[in-house]
Motif scaffolding. Structure first.
Motif, PDB file in Angstrom:
ATOM      1  N   ALA A  64      41.814  39.673  26.560  1.00  0.00           N
ATOM      2  CA  ALA A  64      42.743  39.593  27.694  1.00  0.00           C
ATOM      3  C   ALA A  64      42.150  38.776  28.835  1.00  0.00           C
ATOM      4  O   ALA A  64      42.851  37.970  29.467  1.00  0.00           O
ATOM      5  N   THR A  65      40.853  38.962  29.134  1.00  0.00           N
ATOM      6  CA  THR A  65      40.234  38.226  30.238  1.00  0.00           C
ATOM      7  C   THR A  65      40.224  36.724  29.933  1.00  0.00           C
ATOM      8  O   THR A  65      40.474  35.903  30.821  1.00  0.00           O
ATOM      9  N   ALA A  66      39.955  36.370  28.680  1.00  0.00           N
ATOM     10  CA  ALA A  66      39.965  34.947  28.294  1.00  0.00           C
ATOM     11  C   ALA A  66      41.367  34.368  28.479  1.00  0.00           C
ATOM     12  O   ALA A  66      41.531  33.220  28.897  1.00  0.00           O
ATOM     13  N   ARG A  67      42.396  35.188  28.192  1.00  0.00           N
ATOM     14  CA  ARG A  67      43.779  34.718  28.395  1.00  0.00           C
ATOM     15  C   ARG A  67      44.071  34.585  29.887  1.00  0.00           C
ATOM     16  O   ARG A  67      44.690  33.612  30.317  1.00  0.00           O
ATOM     17  N   ASP A  68      43.581  35.548  30.693  1.00  0.00           N
ATOM     18  CA  ASP A  68      43.748  35.448  32.162  1.00  0.00           C
ATOM     19  C   ASP A  68      43.157  34.125  32.653  1.00  0.00           C
ATOM     20  O   ASP A  68      43.789  33.402  33.431  1.00  0.00           O
ATOM     21  N   ILE A 341      42.959  40.643  40.736  1.00  0.00           N
ATOM     22  CA  ILE A 341      41.547  40.999  40.814  1.00  0.00           C
ATOM     23  C   ILE A 341      41.383  42.484  40.546  1.00  0.00           C
ATOM     24  O   ILE A 341      42.312  43.259  40.736  1.00  0.00           O
ATOM     25  N   SER A 342      40.217  42.820  40.076  1.00  0.00           N
ATOM     26  CA  SER A 342      39.793  44.198  39.806  1.00  0.00           C
ATOM     27  C   SER A 342      40.549  44.932  38.703  1.00  0.00           C
ATOM     28  O   SER A 342      40.727  46.119  38.763  1.00  0.00           O
ATOM     29  N   SER A 343      41.005  44.200  37.678  1.00  0.00           N
ATOM     30  CA  SER A 343      41.492  44.924  36.494  1.00  0.00           C
ATOM     31  C   SER A 343      41.401  44.049  35.257  1.00  0.00           C
ATOM     32  O   SER A 343      42.379  43.523  34.789  1.00  0.00           O
ATOM     33  N   GLY A 344      40.196  43.875  34.746  1.00  0.00           N
ATOM     34  CA  GLY A 344      40.013  43.136  33.487  1.00  0.00           C
ATOM     35  C   GLY A 344      39.216  44.011  32.544  1.00  0.00           C
ATOM     36  O   GLY A 344      38.906  45.148  32.854  1.00  0.00           O
ATOM     37  N   MET A 345      38.908  43.474  31.375  1.00  0.00           N
ATOM     38  CA  MET A 345      38.059  44.211  30.446  1.00  0.00           C
ATOM     39  C   MET A 345      36.619  43.930  30.873  1.00  0.00           C
ATOM     40  O   MET A 345      36.301  42.827  31.269  1.00  0.00           O
ATOM     41  N   GLY A 346      35.727  44.870  30.749  1.00  0.00           N
ATOM     42  CA  GLY A 346      34.309  44.666  31.086  1.00  0.00           C
ATOM     43  C   GLY A 346      34.185  44.320  32.559  1.00  0.00           C
ATOM     44  O   GLY A 346      34.690  45.031  33.411  1.00  0.00           O
ATOM     45  N   LEU A 347      33.515  43.203  32.840  1.00  0.00           N
ATOM     46  CA  LEU A 347      33.386  42.744  34.224  1.00  0.00           C
ATOM     47  C   LEU A 347      34.786  42.481  34.753  1.00  0.00           C
ATOM     48  O   LEU A 347      35.563  41.796  34.102  1.00  0.00           O
ATOM     49  N   ASP A 348      35.149  43.026  35.937  1.00  0.00           N
ATOM     50  CA  ASP A 348      36.496  42.740  36.377  1.00  0.00           C
ATOM     51  C   ASP A 348      36.602  41.277  36.787  1.00  0.00           C
ATOM     52  O   ASP A 348      35.597  40.603  37.021  1.00  0.00           O
ATOM     53  N   LEU A 349      37.840  40.805  36.850  1.00  0.00           N
ATOM     54  CA  LEU A 349      38.081  39.363  36.988  1.00  0.00           C
ATOM     55  C   LEU A 349      37.478  38.802  38.274  1.00  0.00           C
ATOM     56  O   LEU A 349      36.912  37.706  38.276  1.00  0.00           O
TER      57      LEU A 349
END
Ligand SMILES: C[S@@+](CC[C@H](N)C(=O)[O-])C[C@H]1O[C@@H](n2cnc3c(N)ncnc32)[C@H](O)[C@@H]1O
Length: 429
Positions: A64-68, A341-349
């Motif tokens: 998901a973070t990579a897609r963000d 901001i503040s809702s990603g997998m692992g390290l937040d965005l």
């Protein structure tokens, strides 16, 4: 005679001949892909508020973070360049295509996946995008990615963004992707072959990226640099160069991803494609240019009684900045504006983008220094990150955290100095 690149010519008026065999090479399907003619189940997920069906397609929530990151970069590209035509070359269930349309407001997306069992699920997802006027903003195809990119290139019909999200290494797609991309366009590539990218299979890394890499303490950063270096090499064959906008390592997988901008002409900074040396004996690490390759010594060789060299040389790979500071800063601003901001997998965005901004300082050399390695060499307890960072700064060096390793510092402070600082900090405790 002036050389005319195909990219300067207008679209070809000649239709291409239909191919008799649409998939001459069997595509690389995931072992869990549904067998042909399987009736796919419906399974709904939500990402950034967008609902979609994954059916039985290959889908990783951890991406998901990579897609963000891809959507943020794409949206900025549209803002700065005025157009966004996307090829999602291996779209799975089509979530990226959907997000490029809905969030980055792409003008057009071609969602392609060689597995036509995914057709129902991709179509059902794409139909969620509201139509703007009469024009259809997307198409779904099921060809080998190589063929799609080659056909568009032959038609001189180019994309602003090509997203190649394959299993294993993407390297065989670099050339067709660069051909099918506009100048100034973005190429998003992936490697999920962590074993090779992590330096465990030098023969594979040479085959895939033309680079020799073996295991070093900062192998995961080397994996990103090798991926960038592989594209740099392919681009230079075509007379182009690429600039990394961001580089992202995710330990889920692990997965290595880089977003690169394609530019016309050869690499302006030759020193950014070279070699990295790491000394197993003293931990010294350094980037080397091609001119220095013939006579590389580690500083510790001079004091080495046995005279046996222990410097390993990795490359050629990308030794320049992993990210473009201005682009990443714009991405962070946009993420804030969108409330991401503040809702990603692992390290937040937010943390991730801020760390990327810090580590894009051009004064920082490739690699990072792991504090456990410092502690081992200094024969002391691992120094606290904050104290170590401020001591390094006090000594006049540049230092930042790494988005790749939580207990590591990116710095131009040599290992020997880090060891001295760690010993002093330990004595002071
Ligand atoms: C990692 S998945 C893509 C995941 C998707 N991008 C996402 O974010 O959810 C890789 C996809 O590539 C497809 N694929 C494999 N080989 C291909 C090829 N040669 N051409 C096009 N698609 C291919 C597979 O069917 C699979 O759906």
């Amino acid at each position: 005679m002036t050389f005319l690149s195909p990219k300067t010519l207008s679209p070809s008026p000649f239709p291409l001949l239909p191919l008799k065999n649409p998939n001459p090479k069997p595509p690389h399907f995931h072992p869990h892909s549904p067998a042909p003619n399987t009736v796919c189940q419906t399974e709904y997920r939500t990402e950034r508020g967008i609902e979609f069906d994954i059916g039985e397609s290959f889908f990783r929530q951890e991406s998901a973070t990579a897609r963000d990151l891809g959507v943020l970069a794409a949206s900025l590209h549209r803002k700065f360049n005025g157009s966004l035509r996307v090829l999602d070359a291996m779209c799975g269930c089509g979530i990226r295509s959907l997000r490029y349309l809905a969030e980055a407001e792409a003008d057009f997306v071609l969602a392609n996946d060689a597995n036509d069992n995914y057709r129902r699920v991709i179509l059902s997802n794409m139909r969620r995008v509201p139509r703007v006027g009469e024009e259809k903003r997307w198409t779904v195809t099921h060809f080998d990615a190589d063929r799609v990119m080659t056909e568009y290139y032959l038609h001189r019909d180019y994309f602003d963004l090509i997203d190649v999200d394959s299993f294993g290494s993407d390297s065989s797609y670099f050339r067709p992707a660069l051909n099918a991309l506009k100048w100034g366009g973005l190429l998003y590539v992936t490697s999920t072959d962590g074993y090779t990218s992590g330096g465990n299979r030098p023969y594979h890394s040479v085959a895939s990226y033309g680079a020799y890499v073996c295991r070093v303490p900062y192998s995961n950063e080397v994996g990103l640099r090798m991926l960038i270096g592989g594209v740099v090499r392919e681009a230079s064959v075509l007379g182009y160069h690429v600039t990394p906008l961001f580089s992202y390592y995710s330990f889920h997988g692990p997965v290595f991803r880089v977003m690169l901008r394609l530019n016309h002409g050869m690499l302006p900074e030759k020193r950014h494609y070279g070699f990295i040396g790491y000394c197993r004996r003293c931990g010294h690490s350094q980037a080397f240019s091609w001119d220095e390759l013939g006579g590389i010594d580690c500083p510790c060789d001079k004091s080495n009684v046995s005279g046996s060299g222990s410097l390993v040389v990795l490359g050629p790979l990308w030794t320049g900045p992993l990210h473009t500071t201005t682009y990443i800063t714009e991405m962070l601003n946009l993420a804030e504006q969108w409330g991401w901001i503040s809702s990603g997998m692992g390290l937040d965005l937010e943390k991730l983008l801020k760390r990327m901004i810090d580590e894009s300082d051009p004064e920082l050399p490739p690699g990072y220094i792991n504090l456990d390695e410092v502690a081992k060499r200094a024969k002391v307890n691992s120094p606290p990150m904050k104290t170590m960072m401020s001591s390094i700064h006090e000594e006049g060096y540049v230092a930042s955290r790494s988005h790749i390793a939580s207990n590591a510092v990116k710095t131009n402070c040599p290992m020997a100095e880090c060891v001295r600082i760690a010993k002093e900090l330990n004595g002071a405790e």
